[in-house]
Design a protein around this motif. Sequence first.
Motif, PDB file in Angstrom:
ATOM      1  N   GLY A  34      -4.109 -17.337  -6.127  1.00 31.07           N
ATOM      2  CA  GLY A  34      -4.626 -18.377  -5.682  1.00 31.07           C
ATOM      3  C   GLY A  34      -5.576 -17.562  -4.467  1.00 31.07           C
ATOM      4  N   ASN A  35      -5.657 -16.750  -3.755  1.00 33.43           N
ATOM      5  CA  ASN A  35      -6.519 -16.258  -2.784  1.00 33.43           C
ATOM      6  C   ASN A  35      -7.368 -15.536  -2.374  1.00 33.43           C
ATOM      7  OD1 ASN A  35      -5.115 -13.161  -3.320  1.00 33.43           O
ATOM      8  ND2 ASN A  35      -3.590 -13.667  -2.853  1.00 33.43           N
ATOM      9  N   LEU A  36      -8.177 -15.370  -1.865  1.00 32.84           N
ATOM     10  CA  LEU A  36      -9.466 -14.550  -1.820  1.00 32.84           C
ATOM     11  C   LEU A  36     -10.080 -13.024  -2.300  1.00 32.84           C
ATOM     12  CD1 LEU A  36     -11.187 -15.175   1.246  1.00 32.84           C
ATOM     13  CD2 LEU A  36     -11.687 -16.727  -0.331  1.00 32.84           C
ATOM     14  N   PHE A  37      -9.002 -12.315  -2.024  1.00 22.63           N
ATOM     15  CA  PHE A  37      -8.623 -11.251  -2.678  1.00 22.63           C
ATOM     16  C   PHE A  37      -8.685 -11.085  -3.972  1.00 22.63           C
ATOM     17  CE2 PHE A  37      -6.555  -6.923  -3.733  1.00 22.63           C
ATOM     18  CZ  PHE A  37      -7.129  -5.981  -3.481  1.00 22.63           C
ATOM     19  N   ASP A  38      -7.300 -11.565  -4.640  1.00 21.45           N
ATOM     20  CA  ASP A  38      -7.250 -11.684  -6.220  1.00 21.45           C
ATOM     21  C   ASP A  38      -8.741 -12.264  -6.874  1.00 21.45           C
ATOM     22  OD1 ASP A  38      -5.333 -10.265  -6.254  1.00 21.45           O
ATOM     23  OD2 ASP A  38      -3.521 -11.872  -6.108  1.00 21.45           O
ATOM     24  N   PHE A  39      -9.077 -13.516  -5.763  1.00 21.62           N
ATOM     25  CA  PHE A  39     -10.007 -14.612  -7.020  1.00 21.62           C
ATOM     26  C   PHE A  39     -11.566 -13.440  -7.279  1.00 21.62           C
ATOM     27  CE2 PHE A  39     -13.895 -17.099  -6.370  1.00 21.62           C
ATOM     28  CZ  PHE A  39     -13.428 -17.537  -7.657  1.00 21.62           C
ATOM     29  N   TYR A  40     -11.520 -12.549  -5.811  1.00 21.04           N
ATOM     30  CA  TYR A  40     -12.632 -11.606  -6.041  1.00 21.04           C
ATOM     31  C   TYR A  40     -12.312 -10.578  -7.463  1.00 21.04           C
ATOM     32  CZ  TYR A  40     -15.319  -7.862  -5.618  1.00 21.04           C
ATOM     33  OH  TYR A  40     -16.105  -6.116  -6.139  1.00 21.04           O
ATOM     34  N   ARG A  41     -11.139 -10.179  -7.523  1.00 19.06           N
ATOM     35  CA  ARG A  41     -10.655  -9.127  -8.438  1.00 19.06           C
ATOM     36  C   ARG A  41     -11.249  -9.975 -10.064  1.00 19.06           C
ATOM     37  NH1 ARG A  41      -5.771  -6.442  -8.750  1.00 19.06           N
ATOM     38  NH2 ARG A  41      -5.158  -7.960  -7.797  1.00 19.06           N
ATOM     39  N   LYS A  42     -10.193 -11.107 -10.158  1.00 22.63           N
ATOM     40  CA  LYS A  42     -10.445 -11.563 -11.819  1.00 22.63           C
ATOM     41  C   LYS A  42     -12.075 -11.973 -12.213  1.00 22.63           C
ATOM     42  CE  LYS A  42      -5.927 -13.826 -11.026  1.00 22.63           C
ATOM     43  NZ  LYS A  42      -5.633 -13.191 -12.674  1.00 22.63           N
ATOM     44  N   ALA A  72      -8.109 -15.080   8.664  1.00 25.30           N
ATOM     45  CA  ALA A  72      -8.926 -13.870   7.430  1.00 25.30           C
ATOM     46  C   ALA A  72      -7.503 -13.496   6.727  1.00 25.30           C
ATOM     47  CB  ALA A  72      -9.518 -12.742   7.999  1.00 25.30           C
ATOM     48  N   GLY A  73      -6.339 -13.289   7.233  1.00 28.25           N
ATOM     49  CA  GLY A  73      -5.059 -12.936   6.473  1.00 28.25           C
ATOM     50  C   GLY A  73      -4.366 -13.290   5.686  1.00 28.25           C
ATOM     51  N   LEU A  74      -5.166 -15.149   5.677  1.00 33.43           N
ATOM     52  CA  LEU A  74      -4.019 -16.147   4.977  1.00 33.43           C
ATOM     53  C   LEU A  74      -5.071 -16.017   4.275  1.00 33.43           C
ATOM     54  CD1 LEU A  74      -1.446 -18.167   4.910  1.00 33.43           C
ATOM     55  CD2 LEU A  74      -3.497 -19.290   5.863  1.00 33.43           C
ATOM     56  N   VAL A  75      -6.225 -16.503   4.265  1.00 34.73           N
ATOM     57  CA  VAL A  75      -6.497 -16.820   2.987  1.00 34.73           C
ATOM     58  C   VAL A  75      -7.239 -15.422   1.892  1.00 34.73           C
ATOM     59  CG1 VAL A  75      -7.953 -18.201   4.207  1.00 34.73           C
ATOM     60  CG2 VAL A  75      -9.197 -16.691   4.132  1.00 34.73           C
ATOM     61  N   MET A  76      -6.711 -14.090   2.626  1.00 33.16           N
ATOM     62  CA  MET A  76      -7.458 -13.248   1.843  1.00 33.16           C
ATOM     63  C   MET A  76      -6.096 -12.970   0.910  1.00 33.16           C
ATOM     64  SD  MET A  76      -9.794 -11.214   1.299  1.00 33.16           S
ATOM     65  CE  MET A  76     -10.308  -9.072   1.006  1.00 33.16           C
ATOM     66  N   PHE A  77      -4.671 -12.545   1.822  1.00 31.91           N
ATOM     67  CA  PHE A  77      -3.817 -12.116   1.001  1.00 31.91           C
ATOM     68  C   PHE A  77      -2.929 -13.254   1.025  1.00 31.91           C
ATOM     69  CE2 PHE A  77      -6.153  -8.551   3.431  1.00 31.91           C
ATOM     70  CZ  PHE A  77      -6.336  -8.313   2.243  1.00 31.91           C
ATOM     71  N   GLY A  78      -3.105 -14.387   1.239  1.00 31.73           N
ATOM     72  CA  GLY A  78      -1.846 -15.739   1.259  1.00 31.73           C
ATOM     73  C   GLY A  78      -1.034 -15.942  -0.144  1.00 31.73           C
ATOM     74  N   ARG A  79       0.448 -16.327  -0.555  1.00 30.58           N
ATOM     75  CA  ARG A  79       0.721 -16.668  -0.851  1.00 30.58           C
ATOM     76  C   ARG A  79      -0.415 -18.621  -1.020  1.00 30.58           C
ATOM     77  NH1 ARG A  79       5.544 -15.152  -2.516  1.00 30.58           N
ATOM     78  NH2 ARG A  79       6.513 -13.430  -0.720  1.00 30.58           N
ATOM     79  N   GLY A  80      -0.235 -19.034  -2.374  1.00 31.95           N
ATOM     80  CA  GLY A  80      -1.199 -20.660  -2.939  1.00 31.95           C
ATOM     81  C   GLY A  80      -1.325 -21.693  -2.023  1.00 31.95           C
ATOM     82  N   GLU A  87       2.052  -8.787  -4.186  1.00 38.07           N
ATOM     83  CA  GLU A  87       1.210  -8.073  -4.814  1.00 38.07           C
ATOM     84  C   GLU A  87       0.169  -7.989  -4.503  1.00 38.07           C
ATOM     85  OE1 GLU A  87       0.431  -5.663  -8.684  1.00 38.07           O
ATOM     86  OE2 GLU A  87       2.500  -6.152  -7.407  1.00 38.07           O
ATOM     87  N   SER A  88      -0.661  -8.633  -4.000  1.00 39.93           N
ATOM     88  CA  SER A  88      -1.224  -8.576  -3.978  1.00 39.93           C
ATOM     89  C   SER A  88      -2.077  -7.864  -2.797  1.00 39.93           C
ATOM     90  CB  SER A  88      -2.241  -9.809  -2.857  1.00 39.93           C
ATOM     91  OG  SER A  88      -2.231 -10.570  -3.713  1.00 39.93           O
ATOM     92  N   LEU A  89      -0.907  -8.046  -1.600  1.00 40.84           N
ATOM     93  CA  LEU A  89      -1.341  -6.323  -0.767  1.00 40.84           C
ATOM     94  C   LEU A  89      -1.439  -5.022  -0.573  1.00 40.84           C
ATOM     95  CD1 LEU A  89      -1.144  -5.730   2.335  1.00 40.84           C
ATOM     96  CD2 LEU A  89       0.682  -6.215   2.708  1.00 40.84           C
ATOM     97  N   ARG A  90      -0.290  -4.913  -2.063  1.00 39.27           N
ATOM     98  CA  ARG A  90       0.024  -3.649  -2.969  1.00 39.27           C
ATOM     99  C   ARG A  90      -0.842  -3.446  -2.930  1.00 39.27           C
ATOM    100  NH1 ARG A  90       0.646  -1.563  -7.175  1.00 39.27           N
ATOM    101  NH2 ARG A  90       0.367  -3.085  -8.824  1.00 39.27           N
ATOM    102  N   ASP A 105       3.885  -2.752   6.875  1.00 37.28           N
ATOM    103  CA  ASP A 105       3.465  -3.856   5.382  1.00 37.28           C
ATOM    104  C   ASP A 105       2.604  -4.436   7.114  1.00 37.28           C
ATOM    105  OD1 ASP A 105       3.204  -2.518   2.894  1.00 37.28           O
ATOM    106  OD2 ASP A 105       4.489  -3.961   2.671  1.00 37.28           O
ATOM    107  N   HIS A 106       3.789  -4.777   7.483  1.00 41.57           N
ATOM    108  CA  HIS A 106       3.522  -5.171   8.761  1.00 41.57           C
ATOM    109  C   HIS A 106       2.187  -4.671   9.988  1.00 41.57           C
ATOM    110  CE1 HIS A 106       4.596  -7.377  12.814  1.00 41.57           C
ATOM    111  NE2 HIS A 106       4.064  -8.396  12.607  1.00 41.57           N
ATOM    112  N   GLU A 107       2.721  -3.678  10.450  1.00 47.09           N
ATOM    113  CA  GLU A 107       1.740  -3.176  11.333  1.00 47.09           C
ATOM    114  C   GLU A 107       0.196  -2.866  10.921  1.00 47.09           C
ATOM    115  OE1 GLU A 107       2.055  -1.689  14.585  1.00 47.09           O
ATOM    116  OE2 GLU A 107       3.960  -3.218  14.118  1.00 47.09           O
TER     117      GLU A 107
END
Length: 682
Positions: free
Chosen positions: A269-277, A225-233, A178-181, A201-203
């Motif tokens: 629990g990732n950075l992208f969702d934290f920013y939005r919230k 960067a990818g893990l903390v930005m969009f990863g699962r908690g 959902e974060s990536l979407r 998505d992979h590319e």
Amino acid sequence: MTDNIFTTLADIQALQESAEVECKLAGGRDGKGAVPNDMWETYSAFANTRGGIILLGIQEKKGHFTLEGITNPTPLVKNIWDTVNNPNKVSINLLSEADVSVETIDGKNIIVVHVPRAPRKIRPVFINNNPHTGTYIRRYEADQKCLPSAINQMMAEQEEVRDNRLMEGFTIDDIEPESLRVYRQLFVDAKPDHAFSELSDHEFLRSIRCIGKDRSTGKEWLTLAGLVMFGRGNSILDALPAFALDYQEKSPTLERWIDRIYTDGSWSGNLFDFYRKVYRKLTADLKVPFNLVGDKRIDRTPAHEAIREALVNTIAHADFNAEGNILIEKHPDFIGFRNPGLMRVPVKEAIAGGNSQCRNPAIHQMFLNIGLSEKAGSGIPNIYRNSKRQNWQQPNLYENDELGQTILELRMVDIISEEMQQKLIARFGERFNQLSDLKRTILITAMTESWFNHERICAITSEYTREVTLALSQLVASGYLDSSGKQKGKTYHLKGIEVPTPDNDAGKSIKFVTTPTEEQLSLFTGNVPEFNQEVPDLDNQSPELNRKVPELDNQSPDLDNQSPDLDNQSPDLDNQSPDLDKQNQLLWQQLQSVVSPIIQSQGRKPKAEIEQAIITLCKIAEPSCLKLADIATLLMMKPDTLRRNYLSKMIKAQKLYLAYPTIPNHPEQGYTTQQHVGSKED
């Protein structure tokens, strides 16, 4: 080279030795002058911290500075150059010819040495050919040996990029879908014709540097960067056990937070969702005037821009390899942004802009891709620029060297609101507008903070010690300010305002917690084990300790739930202690419930845990103050140890305030988390 040259006797008399200034007599055994050996410890400390000035030929005793001079400075200058160019003594020469000078004041010579902050790629700067025993850092006005963990951190910071590291074993399966979407949708909105929009998505993740290839094995893994930005908690915590994100909204009337977002497992629990919230929370109360550009409404103000850039900057510059959390605190009048990791460029350079050394450039680019950040090197200047456009007080950007953290405070005080403007003109007249920016900032601070010290103005303005010293001296001489105390204990306040002392009305209005007698104390302490031994010197522990111990609020979000109802604990408090009223008994028991887990625990007590307990004790006691003896009794520590290792440093860091700020060693001194406001002398 800086322009902090002390050129008059008034400069010397007004001098305050601090984190930026060190004075040494340099008299030598025969009194004719010699470079002191410990000067090179200061050189290392300044180079590894924020730079500073060493003055040879000035004696300091108990906060009083006297100009002694050096009879023949030439041999000392030669010795300085010989030593700084000797790799067996000093790891690197940071000095240019202009950084070492001889100044003459009232017929006496002093040597002025400007030590710049060392670039991160050559830190640590050390002496005696050994980085593990010869590396120093500056803590307040003292040079301290650097601990191994801090030395290792400096060496790790020499790396150019931190977030492109491949996280072996972590794949696209560890990405939160959902974060990536949501990110991909924002990407399309920002760049509708971009080629990346058509990728799988992979590319897509590979193209924005969330996935990288190990060239030796051909396998692809997520980047940091990818893990903390969009990863699962759970995946993020598997890789980075200390990773934590925390947002707290505070109320001035309540002890605990009133709203909170943290990594509790209820969201990705990732950075992208934290920013939005968090961005939604931070901007929810901002007023948006109706403004059209063409046929499109603009719903962002300078305030939105400043907050957005500050939040992105906090995330993009965090050191995710260090222990510690990103913490955002929203208060009614300011927002605090804290991230682990010191700045990669000096504060003044960051404010000026143009020198970009982003710790996590891939993360920064991801925000840039969707229009949530500016180009590299412009983030901090934009925060300052938009704060000014919003008429807010200048932001406060500083580093906590001891804890390895960077803090930015957005102070949402309208410095030229109609009310503030009327106050300034009413008190100072039109001459206020003729003052320099620094002096106006000092007076605005005096209007909003009751009293302050030299160190506070340096932090607010990011100015050098000398400029602040001279500005304060001139404002006092011109009748704008009064000062109280001497040398390092000196405070400033508006002329006509009382700073609390035991003998004036402002001081007499201060309340203190009633201290129980030993007999009363024994009635409701229970079977608390003895803890009379002195706490070891915690300065020799790792400065990262604060990251190992969560804040007290994190451990127990509801303090009241931690301890049973106090009335139920003591059904007949009046019978227990007839000479102490019930309210004070309840208060003292509540204070004891805070420290009980600490004094009952075994082993060394983490410094951060004790500091947080002290802050909580003082907050519970407010509006009354706690005395040194009370805090020592509660924590079962020796008063001298408590004052030396904790209270003095917490006062300097403005975590606590003194009841009597101009008399720090007063026997009836009290401690609180709030400044006591003085009263006008009519």
